[in-house]
Design a protein around this motif. Sequence first.
Motif: not given
Length: 271
Positions: A29-38, A160-163, A170-172
């Motif tokens: 499930a991919f919203s495009g946010g930080t967690d799902s993109a990672f 914090r660790e996901v970021r 190198g994830l945008p």
Amino acid sequence: MSLPLAPTTAEKLLRLRARLAELPSALVAFSGGTDSAFLVAVAREALGERAVAVTADSESLPAVELEDARRVAAAIGARHLVLPTREVGRPEYRANRGDRCYHCKTELFEVLGDLARREGFAAVLYGGNADDLADFRPGHRAAEEHGALAPLAEVGFTKREVREASRAMGLPTWDKPASACLASRVPPGTPVTPELLARIEEGEDELRRLGFRQFRLRHHGEIARVELGEEEIERAAAPGVRERIVAAIEDRGWRFVTLDLAGYRSGSLNP
């Protein structure tokens, strides 16, 4: 990786890769946010083409977020599907009695579960992290009921660790502001309608055009309450900017426009 990771984050990343590699295949499930993109990026590393990102498109998803999800998926190199969901068609969702997220995620995981069964995917994943477990998140109950997995939470990844790991990879999205569905701007007890969601989206689009980065337009009947990142509050009161904010929001049907001096707070309308 271009940046070193703290030892605990590096160890969790190894465990996450190993956990995902155990799966024959997965829909994410991919919203495009930080967690799902990672999660999509690491699943892509572990499973290759057997990991597919899926974005749910509905009235509650801002158009700008859908386009951002497309760009991020392309940057990651992941296969990306966009499927319609109809949570607004659920009476319990529209009633917004405090468990709206449960009914939204029930719709999401039913759609993803049906797709997984049709196409033979072994698992459905979502980007819940360890911090989310301590927050008010009715959607987690829906995930558990439908057998969806939260690998980030399983291995203990905090936001914090996901970021940190996203930046190293190198994830945008590593510093992308937190995002949430448009219905999160509506207080419990106020019905959610497509028309109201559209008004909120239009008002927030204007805040985005004015250059604000972290914001929410919260609906309170005749009052629109604007939350901004702490460092952006002062600029909102500047001559010319303040007038544009007021005009744009009043044009969309609110009688009063307020600036919340407490600033942006995730989940400020949660019960």
